[in-house]
Design an enzyme around this catalytic site. Structure first.
Site, PDB file in Angstrom:
ATOM      1  CB  CYS A 192     -49.708 -11.753 -92.821  1.00  0.00           C
ATOM      2  SG  CYS A 192     -48.634 -12.194 -91.198  1.00  0.00           S
ATOM      3  CB  THR A 193     -52.454 -12.256 -88.243  1.00  0.00           C
ATOM      4  OG1 THR A 193     -51.173 -12.502 -87.804  1.00  0.00           O
ATOM      5  CG2 THR A 193     -53.435 -12.946 -87.317  1.00  0.00           C
TER       6      THR A 193
END
Ligand SMILES: [Zn+2]
Lengths: 533, 426
Positions: B209-210
């Site tokens: 997700c980063t």
């Protein structure tokens, strides 16, 4: 790889925006350790190695490969059949009878075309007997000597201790499975250190723009996405402010208070998956730990270090000391932040891109302000000093982890027998092995037969009659008596790696070299350090 | 002096080593056969295998040859790259592209007369038990965890209690920058490679997700380019991290993303470092660790001195710090322990989640595991029909398939051993 490390690499190689050239490709795996600056330092170094023994050529191999500038191999002896058997950088049987340095030279040079080297067929004794020879020795960046005779070694270490700017000397001794080495230097600055710990982020004393951000952040007014992306730095600043208000301006001190503080940070979390608050709780230790100390104790210790002086010469580290004294002023300046100049690099943290980039910008800007302040102070204090601006920038950038080592002349430790005796009582094998190697050196220099008894006798006469020798001394004495002149291939290779490693540290000034003796026992496979100043 | 000289030898050739071989030292085991007997064994009978002809391998081959080992075999599946030349000192620019094992063997035989080095350009997995049985000991200089686990398990499996010579000491070295370690493994007797798996450094992994939503570091942009963009754009082409064109593509895509997000620091070098997971490597550290390994091989082969028990660790960034210790055998080691590994998991966990854990857990790290109980198949990665048949189980809860305290056997095609788990629920 840590974040700080990767950023160093990135900065060091920022010129590389296209496919790298052959030289960069060849050195890629080492540039990731010491960057272009370390490589440049290596490439401008000139190294003198005394004797072309198996150990010496092993050391050189590991220096030629990473690309030092130039090496000189000095040896006046002919290759003996035994040399041809244990030295990889001789051409076997066909080298026998020829000069050792000359035979080794081409086999070392072919390891790296960009390294220059020469063989000198003189003896150390001959060199040390003329002023010209002595001057020549002093012209190198580093001198390495393996198994030199006692008298010559003493002369050499005296010679290279005369001036502050004399090259460091690495003394290497080995016999069979045992060895030790010592690096003689006046002073060693580590100007571009590598560290895994992030420097102070000014959480306990924020700079104005950072404080403003914290003050303007109202957790209750943020939407859930924003709330989950407040950087831990801001969370901790707010939490610290809150704590101070309730505790007469103090930060948590006792174990209970620290626990309460963490609980408070955690209580600010509104949803279970807010990783930024978890991170803030984990990083809370920064507030009372070493991370946010105004001036780390290692750096503080350097402020009171008297500068090395000697008549009629300038210290090659003069600029470094000027920077240190300016740093002291910077820290003590009532107008200043009262701590080391702010870091410009930010560790990664759980937040969104926008906040992170904004935070990064704030740190960079304020670090620029403090850097300018530092430079003004430097100019005011040392108006006539010529100093490379790149060095100043590098100093400010690395200031949180800089180190400075003060060394001693080779053999100084042994002049204080009581200190040796005391160390012997708790580091028996290390001190014992070192003393045994001293005794061996003594016996060999007198061309005496080496027996275990004679070695022990020597050690006893050095320590005095009332000292009880630990059993490790006997074990070491037996080993040197067994193989008093053996330059074993594996011991040579081991030392070859160790000494090259230390040489690289001395030259690049990015990693910390050994100060004192490093003793090696390859039977029980240990290394130990003794005799540090 | 050696009574009868073998071909290529000359008088006094082994003057240095013979000082050790002619007499015992204070710490030498009484079984040491000083003199001609030990020399004959070392120089005429001993046969060693070197795995890897890279950074450690080149050093190991040279040290063994000078130590007097004359029958050396070497396996390596790689070819020479220009980035090897800063430390793999048996190779020259003209050798780039050639197989490491072949070039290294030839170099050693030219430089050290009378030594026979037999190269094999290929994988260790190509060889069978009979092949490994011929050696006195094995010295390993590998950079792959997978290959180490394979040879470790193979040598443990090779041990036949009735056949003492089936126990092949395994000496393993590894380095990273200024750090390294050397260890001696006596298969089934002392702690093995698998026993110490949890000591490995965890590779840096960035949450997806980063990478996808909140990139902050240049590394995040590079991962985005290689993990998400490459497969999306090149649906039919696999990423080859050795291909400069591929790296160039990743670099430009990562740079563009970095620019979009105002992130600085994407460079060619960093791109290559991240996608290839490059570990810094220098000649000096390799020299220290290889010397330590060969020194142990020499002591084990000759009994001339006690050998390492069993782990030597070195950190050279601040002075010289080393630590020598005995790593303990793990009773629940899947290779040499014999006992099942206790694993507590959530009652709600699916088989898929359990597999994720097996891949990630530091002391397990099994890629593509297949799972079964003594009575049923839970999930199999291959063959395709079996995979398809067991795939529905991935969504099921483990607790539906395995009772409390039940045994699960985990296998993987890359590893020659089974891991036995005893499952309990929280
Ligand atoms: Zn095991």
């Amino acid at each position: 790889m840590s974040v700080t490390e990767s950023q160093d690499i990135e900065q060091a190689t920022s010129a590389m925006h296209s496919a790298p050239d052959n030289k960069t490709r060849r050195y890629d795996r080492q540039l990731r350790l010491w960057a272009a600056s370390g490589q440049a330092a290596l490439e401008s170094s000139r190294i003198l190695v005394l004797s072309a023994s198996a150990t010496s050529t092993s050391i050189l191999k590991n220096l030629v490969l990473p690309g030092i500038g130039h090496f000189t191999l000095l040896d006046d002896e002919q290759v003996k059949p035994s040399d041809a058997g244990n030295n990889f950088f001789l051409d076997g049987f066909s080298s026998i009878g020829k000069n050792r340095a000359q035979e080794a030279l081409p086999l070392l040079k072919e390891l790296n075309d960009s390294v220059d080297g020469e063989a000198v067929t003189k003896s150390v004794k001959e060199l040390l007997s003329t002023d010209e020879g002595k001057k020549w020795i002093k012209g190198f960046s580093l001198v390495i000597a393996h198994n030199l005779k006692k008298g010559e070694l003493e002369q050499l270490s005296n010679l290279l201790w005369e001036d502050l700017n004399d090259p460091p000397l690495i003394v290497v001794r080995s016999a069979g499975f045992l060895a030790d080495f010592y690096i003689q230097f006046h002073e060693q600055c580590i100007i571009e250190p590598h560290s895994d710990t992030a420097p102070s982020l000014r959480i306990t004393k924020p700079f104005p723009a950072l404080q403003k951000w914290a003050d303007e952040t109202d957790f209750s007014k943020l939407d859930p996405t924003e709330h989950a992306h407040v950087p831990f730095v801001i969370i901790l600043i707010k939490a610290a402010d809150h704590w101070r208000k309730e505790h007469n301006g103090d930060l948590p001190k006792t174990y209970d208070e620290k626990k309460q503080f963490k609980a408070y940070v955690r209580s600010l979390q509104t949803k279970i998956d807010e990783e930024n608050f978890e991170e803030a709780e984990a990083q809370a230790v920064r507030i009372w730990g070493a991370a946010e100390t105004p001036v780390p104790s290692e750096v503080k210790a350097l402020f009171s270090l008297p500068s090395l002086t000697s008549p009629n010469q300038t210290d090659s580290n003069e600029a470094f000391h000027a920077l240190l004294q300016t740093l002291k002023k910077f820290v003590e300046d009532p107008e200043g932040p009262g701590r080391l100049p702010l870091t410009s690099t930010l560790p990664d943290m759980k937040t969104d891109t926008e906040s992170y980039v904004k935070l990064q910008k704030l740190y960079r800007e304020w670090s620029g302000v403090e850097s300018a302040r530092f430079k003004t102070l430097l100019q005011q204090t040392y108006p006539t000093l010529e100093i490379d601006p790149a060095m100043v920038d590098s100093f400010i950038k690395n200031v949180h982890h800089i180190r400075l080592l003060r060394g001693r002349k080779y053999g100084t430790w042994e002049t204080n027998v009581d200190s040796v005796k005391e160390t012997l009582s708790y580091m028996g094998k290390e001190v014992g092995t070192h003393l045994v190697l001293n005794a061996l050196e003594e016996l060999l220099s007198k061309d005496e037969e080496v027996t275990s008894e004679k070695v022990i006798e020597h050690v006893k006469s050095f320590l005095g009659p009332d000292v009880e020798l630990p059993e490790e001394v006997e074990a070491a004495a037996g080993e040197v008596a067994r193989a008093p002149t053996a330059d074993l291939p594996n011991t040579a290779a081991f030392l070859g790696g160790m000494i090259a490693q230390e040489s690289i540290k001395i030259i690049t000034k990015q990693y910390v070299p050994v100060n004192g003796y490093c003793v090696v026992d390859l039977i029980d496979s240990w290394t130990g350090n003794i005799g540090a100043p | 002096m050696n009574g009868h000289l073998a071909a290529g030898d000359w008088d006094d050739r082994y003057h240095h080593i013979d000082q050790i071989l002619n007499n015992p030292g204070p710490r030498t085991d009484p079984s040491f056969m000083a003199g001609d007997e030990v020399k004959d064994f070392l120089r005429n009978k001993c046969k060693v295998l070197v795995i890897g002809a890279g950074g450690l391998g080149c050093e190991i081959l040279a040290n063994l040859a000078l130590s007097g080992f004359k029958d050396i075999h070497v396996i390596d599946m790689d070819t020479i790259d220009i980035s090897n030349l800063n430390r793999q000192f048996l190779f020259r620019p003209k050798d780039v592209g050639k197989p490491k094992a072949l070039v290294a063997a030839e170099f050693i035989m030219n430089r050290v007369p009378g030594v026979k080095v037999t190269p094999y350009y290929g994988k260790i997995q190509d060889k069978d038990d009979a092949y490994y049985m011929q050696f006195t000991l094995v010295v390993c200089g590998l950079d792959s965890v997978e290959a180490r686990r394979w040879i470790n398990a193979t040598l443990v499996n090779l041990v036949d209690p009735d056949l003492p010579e089936s126990l092949k000491p395994l000496i393993d070295g590894g380095t990273e920058g200024f750090k390294g370690q050397a260890r001696v493994i006596l298969p089934t007797v002392s702690s093995c490679y698998e026993c110490s798996l949890e000591m490995l450094n965890k590779p840096t992994a960035f949450p997806i997700c980063t990478i996808a939503n909140t990139p902050r570091l240049p590394e995040h942009c590079i991962e985005w380019a290689s993990v998400l963009e490459w497969p999306r754009v090149h649906t039919d082409k696999k990423l080859d991290t050795d291909d400069p064109e591929h790296i160039g593509w990743l670099f430009s895509v990562a740079s563009a993303r970095a620019k979009e997000f105002n992130i600085e620091g994407v460079t060619w070098s960093l791109t290559q470092g991240v996608v290839k997971n490059i570990i810094p490597a220098i000649a000096s550290t390799n020299a220290i660790i290889a010397a330590s390994c060969c020194n142990e091989a020499f002591k084990i082969a000759t009994s001339s001195a006690a050998f390492l028990n069993n782990y030597f660790m070195l950190i050279g960034t601040e002075g010289v710090y080393s630590y020598t210790f005995e790593h303990e055998k793990r009773k629940d080691c899947p290779v040499c322990g014999g006992e099942s590994l206790d694993l507590k998991i959530n009652k709600e966990w699916t088989v898929d989640r359990l597999i994720e854990l097996l891949v990630e857990k530091q002391d397990i790290q099994i890629k593509k595991p297949s799972l079964s109980t003594p009575t049923k198949q839970i999930y199999f990665q291959a063959p395709p029909q079996l995979e398809e048949a067991t795939r529905p189980n991935l969504e099921k809860k483990v607790s539906e398939l395995v009772d409390e305290g039940g045994e699960v056997t985990v296998t993987a095609s890359s590893l020659p051993f089974n891991l036995s788990l005893r499952i309990s629920y929280i």
